[in-house]
Design a protein around this motif. Sequence first.
Motif, short mmCIF file in Angstrom:
data_model
loop_
_atom_site.label_atom_id
_atom_site.label_comp_id
_atom_site.label_asym_id
_atom_site.label_seq_id
_atom_site.Cartn_x
_atom_site.Cartn_y
_atom_site.Cartn_z
N ARG A 1 0.85 -1.19 0.00
CA ARG A 1 0.00 0.00 0.00
C ARG A 1 0.88 1.24 0.00
O ARG A 1 1.82 1.34 0.79
CB ARG A 1 -0.91 0.01 1.23
N VAL A 2 0.61 2.18 -0.88
CA VAL A 2 1.35 3.44 -0.93
C VAL A 2 0.83 4.36 0.16
O VAL A 2 -0.37 4.64 0.25
CB VAL A 2 1.21 4.11 -2.31
N LEU A 3 1.74 4.84 1.02
CA LEU A 3 1.36 5.73 2.11
C LEU A 3 1.48 7.20 1.74
O LEU A 3 0.73 8.03 2.23
CB LEU A 3 2.23 5.45 3.34
N ALA A 4 2.44 7.51 0.89
CA ALA A 4 2.64 8.91 0.48
C ALA A 4 3.46 8.96 -0.79
O ALA A 4 4.32 8.10 -1.03
CB ALA A 4 3.36 9.70 1.58
N THR A 5 3.15 9.96 -1.62
CA THR A 5 3.95 10.26 -2.81
C THR A 5 4.35 11.72 -2.75
O THR A 5 3.48 12.60 -2.67
CB THR A 5 3.17 9.98 -4.11
N MET A 6 5.63 12.00 -2.77
CA MET A 6 6.10 13.38 -2.64
C MET A 6 5.97 14.12 -3.96
O MET A 6 6.19 13.56 -5.04
CB MET A 6 7.55 13.38 -2.18
N PRO A 7 5.59 15.39 -3.89
CA PRO A 7 5.42 16.17 -5.13
C PRO A 7 6.77 16.52 -5.75
O PRO A 7 7.78 16.61 -5.06
CB PRO A 7 4.71 17.43 -4.64
N LEU A 8 6.76 16.68 -7.05
CA LEU A 8 7.95 17.17 -7.73
C LEU A 8 8.21 18.62 -7.35
O LEU A 8 7.26 19.41 -7.22
CB LEU A 8 7.77 17.09 -9.25
N PRO A 9 9.46 19.02 -7.17
CA PRO A 9 9.75 20.43 -6.95
C PRO A 9 9.47 21.23 -8.21
O PRO A 9 9.38 20.65 -9.31
CB PRO A 9 11.25 20.44 -6.60
N PRO A 10 9.31 22.55 -8.10
CA PRO A 10 8.97 23.37 -9.27
C PRO A 10 9.92 23.20 -10.45
O PRO A 10 9.50 23.28 -11.61
CB PRO A 10 9.02 24.80 -8.71
N ASP A 11 11.22 22.98 -10.17
CA ASP A 11 12.19 22.84 -11.27
C ASP A 11 12.39 21.39 -11.69
O ASP A 11 13.28 21.08 -12.48
CB ASP A 11 13.53 23.45 -10.87
#
Length: 327
Positions: A88-98
Motif C-alpha cells: 500500500r502506498v502511504l505517500a507520494t512526494m510532489p515534484l519540486p517546481p524545477d
Amino acid sequence: MRAHLSTGARRRAATLCLAALLAVAAGAPAHPGHATGTRLGDVRVLAHFDRAAGQVAESIALEPGGGVVIGMIAARQVTRVARDGSVRVLATMPLPPDGGGTTPVVGAPVVTGVARSDSGAVYFLYSAGRGGLTGIWQLRPSGGPRLVVPLPADTMPNALVIDRERNRFLVTDSTGGRIWQAPLRGGSASVWSADPALSPHGFFGANGMKVHGGAVWASNSDDGTLVRIPVTRDGGSGRAEVRATGLAGVDDFDFTGRGTEILAAVNQAGELVRVDADGSHETLLDPGDGMRGTTAVAVRGKRVYITNGANLAGNDPNLMVAELRRR
C-alpha cells in the motif's frame, strides 16, 4: 642409523608432539565464519514492486506484526508491505517546481531512508535539491507529510536512524560525506561527524547507518568500507575506525544479534554479505539467489528482510525474506 629410545622417552616425545599439534590448531584461524557464522534459509520473494512506476526499493523500517515500511527512490514514495506481501502506498512526494534536476549527483528528486519511532510515527528522507523540500519528513494520519527537519539543498540524505538513547535523528549525507543530527521533536540539524572516513570519492560516501554498542556504524559505498564511530559521553562523535574493507558498492546493513556480526547489502554486485567481527566477509546470497541491485537489509529476530532495487540489473525490484540460521 636409527636411535633406540626407552619406553619413557618415547612417551615423552609423543606427549610433546601432541602438545605441539594442539598449540598449532589453537593458533590457526578458522576459515572466516564457516564453523559458526550465520546462514540464511527459506529465501523467498514476499512482494514485487512496479519498476515502470519508479518503485525502486531503497530502504526498510520494521513494524510490529511482521510488516515493513519501504522508501521508493524514483517513485518518491513511502509504501507499507504487510506480512502477507500486500503493498500500500502511504505517500507520494510532489515534484519540486524545477523538476528536481539540482538534486546532488542523481539529478532527480528521491525518497531514500525510512524510520519508525517507538510511538509508531513514520519518518522518511526526501532529497530534492531545494531548501524547504530536502530533509526529514513525517507521515501524518491525516493530511499530507510534513517537513520536520530541513536540510541544506546541497545534501543527499540517504540513511535515517532514530537514536533512541539520545532522542535524536541521525542522517547520512552521501555526497557531503557527513552524518547530521537533529532533535526527534524536529527543528534544526547540525553536523555530528564529518570524519574523512565518510567522504565520497566519485559518487557516494556515507550511505547505510546503524547505532550499535555505543557507536554509530556507517558504510562508505565508494571506499567499500564499514566504519565505526564511537559516541562520546556527551553524545558527540569520536574518531572513526574502519572495521571492514573490500565491500565495493556497499549500501545498507544490519546486525544479526551476534556481537558485531553484520549482514550487508552490496548494491553493485547484487549480493548479501556476512561480515564477521574481524572484518572478514563471505557472500551468502548472490544473483543466482535472486539478488539484483541489493539495497537494504533489516533483521528482526530470526527473520531477515532484503530489498532489491534492481536499479543496475534486472527488472524486478522486490522485497525478500529469509530465515536467519545460526551455526
